[in-house]
Design a protein around this motif. Structure first.
Motif, PDB file in Angstrom:
ATOM      1  N   SER A  64       0.817  -1.275  -0.188  1.00  0.00           N
ATOM      2  CA  SER A  64       0.112  -0.163   0.057  1.00  0.00           C
ATOM      3  C   SER A  64       0.835   1.434   0.052  1.00  0.00           C
ATOM      4  O   SER A  64       0.317   2.400  -0.210  1.00  0.00           O
ATOM      5  N   LEU A  65       2.049   1.242   0.217  1.00  0.00           N
ATOM      6  CA  LEU A  65       3.021   2.422   0.344  1.00  0.00           C
ATOM      7  C   LEU A  65       3.424   2.870  -0.841  1.00  0.00           C
ATOM      8  O   LEU A  65       3.915   4.124  -0.913  1.00  0.00           O
ATOM      9  N   ARG A 203       5.356   6.369   0.109  1.00  0.00           N
ATOM     10  CA  ARG A 203       4.755   7.225   1.406  1.00  0.00           C
ATOM     11  C   ARG A 203       3.395   6.663   1.518  1.00  0.00           C
ATOM     12  O   ARG A 203       2.651   6.063   0.896  1.00  0.00           O
ATOM     13  N   ALA A 204       3.086   7.118   2.817  1.00  0.00           N
ATOM     14  CA  ALA A 204       1.361   6.752   3.346  1.00  0.00           C
ATOM     15  C   ALA A 204       0.531   7.794   2.844  1.00  0.00           C
ATOM     16  O   ALA A 204       0.205   8.898   3.329  1.00  0.00           O
ATOM     17  N   THR A 205      -0.012   7.373   1.542  1.00  0.00           N
ATOM     18  CA  THR A 205      -0.935   8.435   1.129  1.00  0.00           C
ATOM     19  C   THR A 205      -2.413   8.267   2.082  1.00  0.00           C
ATOM     20  O   THR A 205      -2.366   7.454   2.861  1.00  0.00           O
ATOM     21  N   ALA A 208      -3.609   4.792   1.607  1.00  0.00           N
ATOM     22  CA  ALA A 208      -2.848   3.635   2.073  1.00  0.00           C
ATOM     23  C   ALA A 208      -3.034   3.574   3.883  1.00  0.00           C
ATOM     24  O   ALA A 208      -3.541   2.552   4.006  1.00  0.00           O
ATOM     25  N   ARG A 209      -3.290   4.998   4.303  1.00  0.00           N
ATOM     26  CA  ARG A 209      -3.738   4.790   5.802  1.00  0.00           C
ATOM     27  C   ARG A 209      -5.063   4.359   5.880  1.00  0.00           C
ATOM     28  O   ARG A 209      -5.599   3.695   6.964  1.00  0.00           O
ATOM     29  N   ALA A 212      -4.735   0.765   5.815  1.00  0.00           N
ATOM     30  CA  ALA A 212      -4.298   0.106   7.037  1.00  0.00           C
ATOM     31  C   ALA A 212      -5.468   0.078   7.975  1.00  0.00           C
ATOM     32  O   ALA A 212      -5.394  -1.071   8.962  1.00  0.00           O
ATOM     33  N   VAL A 247       6.764   4.818   8.071  1.00  0.00           N
ATOM     34  CA  VAL A 247       6.181   5.547   7.112  1.00  0.00           C
ATOM     35  C   VAL A 247       4.463   5.293   7.393  1.00  0.00           C
ATOM     36  O   VAL A 247       3.752   6.398   7.239  1.00  0.00           O
ATOM     37  N   LEU A 248       4.149   4.076   7.685  1.00  0.00           N
ATOM     38  CA  LEU A 248       2.871   3.844   8.229  1.00  0.00           C
ATOM     39  C   LEU A 248       2.358   4.537   9.518  1.00  0.00           C
ATOM     40  O   LEU A 248       1.017   4.415   9.554  1.00  0.00           O
ATOM     41  N   ARG A 249       3.355   5.101  10.417  1.00  0.00           N
ATOM     42  CA  ARG A 249       3.009   5.417  11.511  1.00  0.00           C
ATOM     43  C   ARG A 249       2.478   4.359  12.547  1.00  0.00           C
ATOM     44  O   ARG A 249       1.437   4.485  13.418  1.00  0.00           O
TER      45      ARG A 249
END
Length: 285
Positions: A64-65, A203-205, A208-209, A212, A247-249
């Motif tokens: 997803s990144l 990057r975590a768009t 993507a977040r 997740a 990146v995904l925090r």
């Protein structure tokens, strides 16, 4: 206990393989003919192990990144509306290309390539994407292969040695090339190098977040199964490379993961393995 094991094994198999699972299994394993991979190949060992449950979820988070890959998935895959259907189609593709006849594997690849040709669009930022782009296919392949490999290394019943995992990467390269990946990695060192090359693009768009959150916090599973899925999800997160978690925090708690998360993941995969026996290999495949 045998009855419980059989019922649990059937339930897991039908959830992952879908209503056509028994028929697909019979076709994949009982049809005579040459295969892409013989019974001695590492790809059969890795893809037939219960560690794939953790590796598969970790692969989705890692994939997803890439903003373009995530945009394509978000707009065209229907993973939110039909997550189990997508899982079943993916598991069937893996089974056919790993264990099926060469003819069936080629047909499966042709169907996927046909779908990829039709998937194109633009991201919210106006960047164009095309699912058949060899560069995007290369990212999806690298993320998936790395996740499956590391999951098997950590949770597999019989982890391979270094040469075995190099051979696994080489096996997956055959499928990747058939799908349109150009010069996929053929050993673990090359796989790590390729992942590093992609990192500046990741990057975590918001998509993507959101994916997740859906996968980790709002999974489409019954409440009774949520604790087991929670173990699966926690281990999928723990399996991610540290840079991907940043990146995904996603938080990193080494002590907690070492004392509780990983042992729970080992117990979960052992339980799935127990449920899928006798006939574990054929059911899981």
């Amino acid at each position: 206990m045998t009855d419980l094991r059989d019922r649990l094994g059937r339930a897991v198999f039908l959830r992952v393989a879908g209503p056509d699972g028994p028929a697909n299994r019979a076709r994949i394993h009982d049809t005579p003919g040459p295969r892409w991979f013989g019974p001695e190949r590492p790809i059969r060992t890795v893809h037939g192990d219960a560690s794939m449950f953790i590796g598969g979820l970790s692969a989705l988070l890692l994939q997803s990144l890439h903003p373009l890959a995530m945009a394509a998935v978000s707009a065209h895959s229907g993973f939110r509306g039909d997550p189990w259907g997508r899982l079943q189609r993916t598991s069937t593709f893996l089974a056919v290309t790993t264990y099926g006849t060469a003819s069936d594997a080629e047909d499966a690849v042709a169907r996927v390539r046909g779908i990829h040709l039709r998937v194109r669009g633009t991201t919210p930022e106006g960047l164009a994407y095309h699912a058949a782009d060899p560069h995007l296919l290369g990212w999806v392949h690298a993320a998936e292969t790395d996740s499956f490999l590391r999951a098997h290394e950590r949770y597999g019943a019989r982890p391979l040695d270094a040469a075995g995992y190099d051979a696994y990467v080489a096996d997956t390269a055959r499928v990747a090339e058939a799908l349109g990946v150009i010069d996929p990695p053929r050993d673990r060192r090359a796989l790590a190098g390729l992942l590093a090359l992609y990192q500046p693009e990741l990057r975590a768009t918001p998509e993507a977040r959101a994916a997740a959150r859906f996968l980790l916090l709002h999974p489409p599973v019954p409440l009774a199964v949520r604790p087991f899925y929670g173990v699966l999800a926690a281990n999928a997160v723990a399996l991610l490379p540290s840079w991907a978690r940043t990146v995904l925090r996603l938080p990193r708690l080494p002590v907690v993961e070492g004392l509780t998360v990983r042992p729970a993941g080992l117990l979960l995969t052992q339980t799935i393995r127990w449920a899928m026996t006798p006939g574990a290999r054929s059911r899981l495949e």
